[in-house]
Every structure is written in structure tokens, then in C-alpha cells.
Design an enzyme around this catalytic site. Sequence first.
Site, PDB file in Angstrom:
ATOM      1  N   TYR A  19     -23.323 -22.335 116.574  1.00 53.07           N
ATOM      2  CA  TYR A  19     -23.478 -23.022 115.293  1.00 53.07           C
ATOM      3  C   TYR A  19     -24.883 -22.700 114.820  1.00 53.07           C
ATOM      4  O   TYR A  19     -25.867 -23.136 115.430  1.00 53.07           O
ATOM      5  CB  TYR A  19     -23.354 -24.538 115.453  1.00 53.07           C
ATOM      6  CG  TYR A  19     -21.959 -25.075 115.613  1.00 53.07           C
ATOM      7  CD1 TYR A  19     -21.067 -25.080 114.544  1.00 53.07           C
ATOM      8  CD2 TYR A  19     -21.540 -25.625 116.827  1.00 53.07           C
ATOM      9  CE1 TYR A  19     -19.794 -25.604 114.683  1.00 53.07           C
ATOM     10  CE2 TYR A  19     -20.270 -26.151 116.978  1.00 53.07           C
ATOM     11  CZ  TYR A  19     -19.399 -26.140 115.902  1.00 53.07           C
ATOM     12  OH  TYR A  19     -18.143 -26.663 116.044  1.00 53.07           O
ATOM     13  N   ASP A  43     -15.689 -22.430 110.584  1.00 53.69           N
ATOM     14  CA  ASP A  43     -14.653 -23.276 109.995  1.00 53.69           C
ATOM     15  C   ASP A  43     -15.086 -24.725 109.814  1.00 53.69           C
ATOM     16  O   ASP A  43     -14.312 -25.553 109.347  1.00 53.69           O
ATOM     17  CB  ASP A  43     -13.369 -23.230 110.831  1.00 53.69           C
ATOM     18  CG  ASP A  43     -13.617 -23.444 112.320  1.00 53.69           C
ATOM     19  OD1 ASP A  43     -14.742 -23.800 112.683  1.00 53.69           O
ATOM     20  OD2 ASP A  43     -12.671 -23.224 113.106  1.00 53.69           O
ATOM     21  N   HIS A  96     -10.215 -25.291 113.432  1.00 57.82           N
ATOM     22  CA  HIS A  96     -11.092 -26.189 114.201  1.00 57.82           C
ATOM     23  C   HIS A  96     -10.275 -27.291 114.862  1.00 57.82           C
ATOM     24  O   HIS A  96     -10.717 -28.441 114.955  1.00 57.82           O
ATOM     25  CB  HIS A  96     -12.175 -26.786 113.299  1.00 57.82           C
ATOM     26  CG  HIS A  96     -13.476 -27.037 113.999  1.00 57.82           C
ATOM     27  ND1 HIS A  96     -14.370 -26.035 114.291  1.00 57.82           N
ATOM     28  CD2 HIS A  96     -14.038 -28.175 114.496  1.00 57.82           C
ATOM     29  CE1 HIS A  96     -15.425 -26.544 114.908  1.00 57.82           C
ATOM     30  NE2 HIS A  96     -15.236 -27.853 115.052  1.00 57.82           N
TER      31      HIS A  96
END
Length: 470
Positions: free
Chosen positions: A209, A238, A340
Site C-alpha cells: 500500500y 482496489d 478486495h
Amino acid sequence: MSLYTALHANVELYSCSMQVLNLAGKNATEAYDPVHPPGTLQEHLPPESKIGAIDADTLPKDEAPKEEKHQDVDPLDLDSLLNVDEIEEVATKQLSRKTWAYYFSAADDLISKRLNNEAYRSILLRPRIFVDCEECDISTKILGCSVGSPIYVAPAAMARLAHPSGEAGIAEACVKRPNLQMISNNASMTPEQIVSSAPSHQSFAWQLYAQIDRAKSEAMLARVNALPNIKFVVLTLDAPVPGKREHDEKSKNIASKLPITSAVQEGSASKPGSQGKGRGGIGQSLFAGTSPNLTWRRTLPWLAQHTKLPIVLKGIQTHEDAYLASLHTPQVKGIILSNHGGRALDTAPPAIHTLMEIRKYCPEVFDKIEILVDGGIKRGTDVVKALCLGARGVGIGRAALWGLAAGGPAGVERTLEILDEELKTAMRLLGAHDIGELGLQHLNTRAIEQHIYDGPARLEKPQMWMSSKL
């Protein structure tokens, strides 16, 4: 003003803040340990923060009753569990309600989460007869990694909430075949701890991330680059912002209010107060610090400056984005079709829909990059259907966490064993000796085709889609 919080029978000094007021003067060990990698205190706090030992019996007792698990269970015979649903049922009884809420939760009305599995049930299989099915080989390669099965463990955060062995326990379970393990950016252990016992032939990937403070992501990439077992980086796209996960938000998450981050690097987790009054939960706090401004033009060049590892883009949900990803080879080696786990945008399409959409509009993508899928996998027949449609690998996220909660590393191994054996059975009954023999001829997708996107392809001007605003 200063206040004190006890951890591991020692007193740690923190400056006064609303983040830790609810644990001031208390023993925070139980809330702290499952969501922080071992060594976090030593890494992030100066030595003078450690005041000294304390007699735990002198600490104030929490007036609130200790949170109970859903239900007490008898000692478990893992071999008696025959499918993933049964493992989830046992795990649900083992876990605290807060942990269960975090693992189980999905966005809004859980429609995408439900469709992730139901979509597979709408596809029928076409078995062939008079085929010698004595032998069946499910080994394959994913991004150049030799694996014993196309089933991989998808990134799933906070594994130590399920079992003290955490992500290292999942790694222990994956070594036998071996299965590929993608390590969550928000793992409850450091990457070094997770891969420390892995043999050279065991492969991992690192989920990224990208942080608002890019220096933190760059520092983590430098650590990942130094670990030879980590073979590629999975850039997650996502969930640029967290979905509304009501089961998780309704659970009052004490751990998220601690001042030390619950991910492997500072800044990618708990910063309460940014989600708004009344919002919370583990999921919300893990997203604090995550960058929402990634673009094709800026992010991939930045990533190339900080790692030479292959890049896999996670969260592709349209054929257009799959096509754009294929234009970024050789840096981008693969994509993961994923919504996700239904935890971001509710009513987003299941991965199997996107897989069929790519095959319909831009099948050439299959020849340029590897395509993986995750979400909703509960049976070996689900796996075989994705493989027949062209997926190279199939990921399980919650299922691995349920296995860990049900029986530790042995529970994860049992989960993988069940799915592998179901996959072999399905392949034999289809008349396929190995994964390379699976194909569209083994499927009837007519019932699901009406749900696949049927608008214009919009692939004529890809540069327009890669503008700075995308």
C-alpha cells in the site's frame, strides 16, 4: 503532562494524548500483542521510554468483562473437517467477536462478497469420459515461481489476531507443497520474521500500500529487496480509500487507539480521529496513511526507482484496466483480478466476471501478462473454473485466516490440503492430467454471460485513460 501504560510487565512512558488515554495506567499487553510485530517497541520507542518492571497485580483491574470468544469448543481433529465452510465454522467459535468482525466484514450490504462465490456456482463443468485419470499434476509456475499448486495465500492482514504464530504460521503451512504466500502490507509480523525459517525454494510476494509519506514505503521496499525469498511486489489498487465495513465498525477496536502502528512500518496503520466521529474498527485504522492519489503516469515510474522486482497490480476490475496494465510490460508482469474480498466498493464485479470480460474484449492480454484471481474461493471446483478461463493462480484470503484460527499452522495446511485434493478430483473427472490441459472446452458459462459487461470496448485511445487524473 505524561502518562504510563504497561506492556509485557514493563512500564512505558508516552506523552499525553487522546490515543492512549483509555489504556493509561492499565496493562495493554492483551490488546497490543496480536496487532503489533514483535520488536515494534524496540524499533519505534527510545530506550528512555522503558521505565522498568512492574508488579502486574498492582495494576487497576478492568471493570469491563473480558471479551469472550463466540463459543467454547472441544479439542479439534482437523482431519474431521471436510471443507472450507466447516473450517470457518470452527474458527468463528474460536475467535473473539472483534477479530471475527474484522475478518468477516465486507462493504455495505456484502453483495460483492456474496457474489464472489455465487458467480462460480453459475458456471457448469463439462466432464469427459474414457480418459486415463490415474495421474494428476497440479504443479505450476506463478510469476516464474515453481509451486506445487495454483492456489496461493492472498494478502490478509493481522494474522496474529487468529493465532500467535501469525503470518509465520501461514508460511509454515505453505512450505509443504509449496504454496505461494503474498504477505500483507499490514501484517502483524515483519517480513524478516515471516520468511526467516523459509527454505530457499519457498516463494513469497510482498503487498504494497503506497503511503502518503512515500519515504516510509521506500524504506519498506529496501527491506523487501534484501529478502531473496520475496520474488515480486503486489501493488494494491482496489482500495485507495477504505470501504464501509459495518461489522468491523460496530466493534469497538481498542487496539486501533494505541500510538504504535499495527503494521510492519510506522504510518500505515493506526491514527485515530481521521475517520470521523463514530467510525472505527481495525479496517479503518489500518488504512490511515495510505495514499489515495496513485496514477499510471506517476506511481509506476516511482516504483521502478525503488525496486527491480517484478510488479503485479492487484485490484483490476475491468477489461480496460487489464489492457492498460498489459501496456506496461516488462515492469508489470501480472495482474490480480480482485474486488478486495468485497471489502471496498460493494456491487463491484466478482473476479470471475472480470476474467470473462477480458476474454471477451481483449484476449491478447493473456499472452502479455499473467492473470491471477482471488475472492470467494471455497471449493476446488471454483479453482478449476478460474483456471479453465485462463487464470494462472487462484488466491484465498479469509480461508487461510479461518484455517489459522481453527488450528494454527496445521489448520492452514488442512485448508490448502482440502482445496488441493478437491482440485485434483475435479481435474480427473474433467479428463485433465495437468493444468495445461484445462480450457474453455471444460466449461458452460452461458448462465453467467448475461451478467458480463456488454458496453463498448473503449480501447482505441489508451493514453486518454492514463491521463494524470487516473
